[in-house]
Design an enzyme around this catalytic site. Structure first.
Site, PDB file in Angstrom:
ATOM      1  N   ASP A  41      63.756 -67.627  -5.582  1.00 61.51           N
ATOM      2  CA  ASP A  41      62.882 -66.504  -6.253  1.00 61.51           C
ATOM      3  C   ASP A  41      61.548 -66.342  -5.947  1.00 61.51           C
ATOM      4  OD1 ASP A  41      61.748 -68.646  -7.333  1.00 61.51           O
ATOM      5  OD2 ASP A  41      62.109 -68.014  -9.735  1.00 61.51           O
ATOM      6  N   HIS A 133      30.685 -59.862  -3.368  1.00 57.16           N
ATOM      7  CA  HIS A 133      30.634 -58.343  -3.296  1.00 57.16           C
ATOM      8  C   HIS A 133      29.408 -58.304  -4.303  1.00 57.16           C
ATOM      9  CE1 HIS A 133      31.587 -54.111  -3.202  1.00 57.16           C
ATOM     10  NE2 HIS A 133      31.891 -54.053  -4.368  1.00 57.16           N
ATOM     11  N   LYS A 195      27.092 -41.783  -1.163  1.00 54.90           N
ATOM     12  CA  LYS A 195      28.332 -41.143  -0.981  1.00 54.90           C
ATOM     13  C   LYS A 195      28.777 -40.927  -2.529  1.00 54.90           C
ATOM     14  CE  LYS A 195      30.427 -45.823  -0.979  1.00 54.90           C
ATOM     15  NZ  LYS A 195      31.290 -46.906  -0.225  1.00 54.90           N
ATOM     16  N   ASP A 221      27.805 -54.250   5.792  1.00 58.32           N
ATOM     17  CA  ASP A 221      28.286 -54.036   4.484  1.00 58.32           C
ATOM     18  C   ASP A 221      29.059 -55.449   4.305  1.00 58.32           C
ATOM     19  OD1 ASP A 221      29.080 -53.291   2.014  1.00 58.32           O
ATOM     20  OD2 ASP A 221      30.459 -51.615   2.949  1.00 58.32           O
ATOM     21  N   ASP A 225      37.550 -52.046   3.971  1.00 57.09           N
ATOM     22  CA  ASP A 225      38.669 -52.359   3.181  1.00 57.09           C
ATOM     23  C   ASP A 225      39.726 -51.232   3.945  1.00 57.09           C
ATOM     24  OD1 ASP A 225      41.176 -52.259   1.875  1.00 57.09           O
ATOM     25  OD2 ASP A 225      40.239 -51.934  -0.011  1.00 57.09           O
ATOM     26  N   THR A 226      39.617 -50.004   4.119  1.00 58.33           N
ATOM     27  CA  THR A 226      40.407 -48.808   4.373  1.00 58.33           C
ATOM     28  C   THR A 226      39.504 -48.350   5.539  1.00 58.33           C
ATOM     29  OG1 THR A 226      39.489 -47.267   2.889  1.00 58.33           O
ATOM     30  CG2 THR A 226      41.517 -48.287   2.076  1.00 58.33           C
ATOM     31  N   ALA A 227      38.316 -48.694   5.671  1.00 55.33           N
ATOM     32  CA  ALA A 227      37.481 -48.129   6.624  1.00 55.33           C
ATOM     33  C   ALA A 227      37.125 -46.623   6.549  1.00 55.33           C
ATOM     34  CB  ALA A 227      38.034 -48.604   8.272  1.00 55.33           C
TER      35      ALA A 227
END
Length: 313
Positions: A41, A133, A195, A221, A225-227
């Site tokens: 499982d 972060h 931004k 940075d 992540d998503t760039a």
């Protein structure tokens, strides 16, 4: 009997085994034997296949989603506690869930605090991590936290590039402190991107504070992540007259369409560490290993030596 300090033992969660093997080799030890059994499982159970009674152990593993990475770390810590390990140090090259470090709107969790408490409840007696972060996450722990900076890995490489008219850039206001620290070390100028987000991972507007005309720009940075931010910033800077744009990001999460964005952007190079294994190769991504940094810090922690020289920022 002679009063000698027993050697530390190093173990790894499944996802971080490649990095853990590099760290163990740099430390001068073999990676410990752990077998993880998986039920049909999806439930799994790690098992130490050697005695750890009375020893200091280091468990290496980045806790980036999926949540299985965090769960495996927690189970290994709990198993070590129940096997009578004397000191259990969780080595988290990337501390996952760190972006949820505050309530930015009503009725949301503070996941970073929750993860900190789970690690301590499981039995971790010390935490070693890199480029959180938000620095304040250290305060979520009651146990000692060694917060390392990847600048000790990146700055030598950046100096080797010998870029003329170098300018360090932050992709957002929150990273201005980090950008300033790099600029101070490189004796260069700083520019900042401002931004606005429509929602998580979606940028609605970006502006540049500072002049990049005729400059070789390096964006700094803690993660990519998503760039979306990096590629948008790189394209904006090239439009404003920059000669080249590179990016230094400690943790290569690279989810969604990140690889496609990188390939199609004006970003010349993305420089990352191996805190998280890459999902695939890219000609634009250069990986610098953080294994020696962690190995040296782990060695000094075990033998009660100073690690302050590794807190370069």
């Amino acid at each position: 009997m002679p009063n000698t300090k027993p050697d530390a033992k190093i173990f790894s969660i499944t996802q971080s085994k490649t990095l853990a093997e590099k760290i163990a080799a740099a430390y001068g030890a073999k990676l410990g034997n752990v077998i993880t059994s998986t039920y049909s499982d999806g439930e799994f159970q790690p098992s130490y296949e050697e005695s750890i009674r009375g020893t200091r152990i280091f468990i290496i593993g980045s806790t980036n989603p999926s949540s299985e990475n965090l769960m495996e770390m927690l189970l290994m810590i709990d198993a070590a506690k129940r096997a009578s390990a004397r000191h259990i140090t969780a080595v988290l090259p990337y501390f996952g869930w760190a972006r949820q470090d505050r309530k930015d709107k009503p009725r949301v969790p503070i996941a970073a605090k929750l993860v900190a408490k789970m690690l301590e409840t499981a039995g971790a007696t010390r935490i070693i991590t890199m480029d959180l972060h938000a620095d304040q996450i250290q305060g979520f722990f009651e146990k000692p936290v060694d917060h390392l900076f990847a600048s000790t890995v990146f700055l030598p490489y950046l100096k080797e590039l010998n870029l003329e008219n170098l300018t360090i850039a932050s992709p957002d206001m929150g990273g201005s402190k980090r950008a300033y620290a790099y600029s101070k070390a490189m004796e260069s100028d700083v520019v900042i991107c401002y931004k606005q987000r429509a929602k998580a991972n979606v940028i609605s507007h970006m502006e540049l504070i500072g002049d990049v005309t005729g400059k070789n720009v390096v964006l700094v940075d803690d993660m990519v992540d998503t760039a979306g931010t990096l590629t948008k910033a790189a394209d904006l800077m090239m439009e404003r007259g920059a000669l080249s744009v590179r990016a230094i990001c400690t943790h290569p999460i690279l989810s969604g369409n990140a690889y496609e964005r990188l390939e199609n952007s004006k970003l010349e190079e993305l420089i990352v560490t191996d805190s998280i294994p890459l999902k695939r190769e890219s000609k634009k991504i250069r990986v610098l290993s953080c294994a020696n940094l962690f190995a040296e810090v782990m060695h000094n922690v075990h033998y009660n030596k100073s690690i302050s020289s590794k807190f370069l920022m």
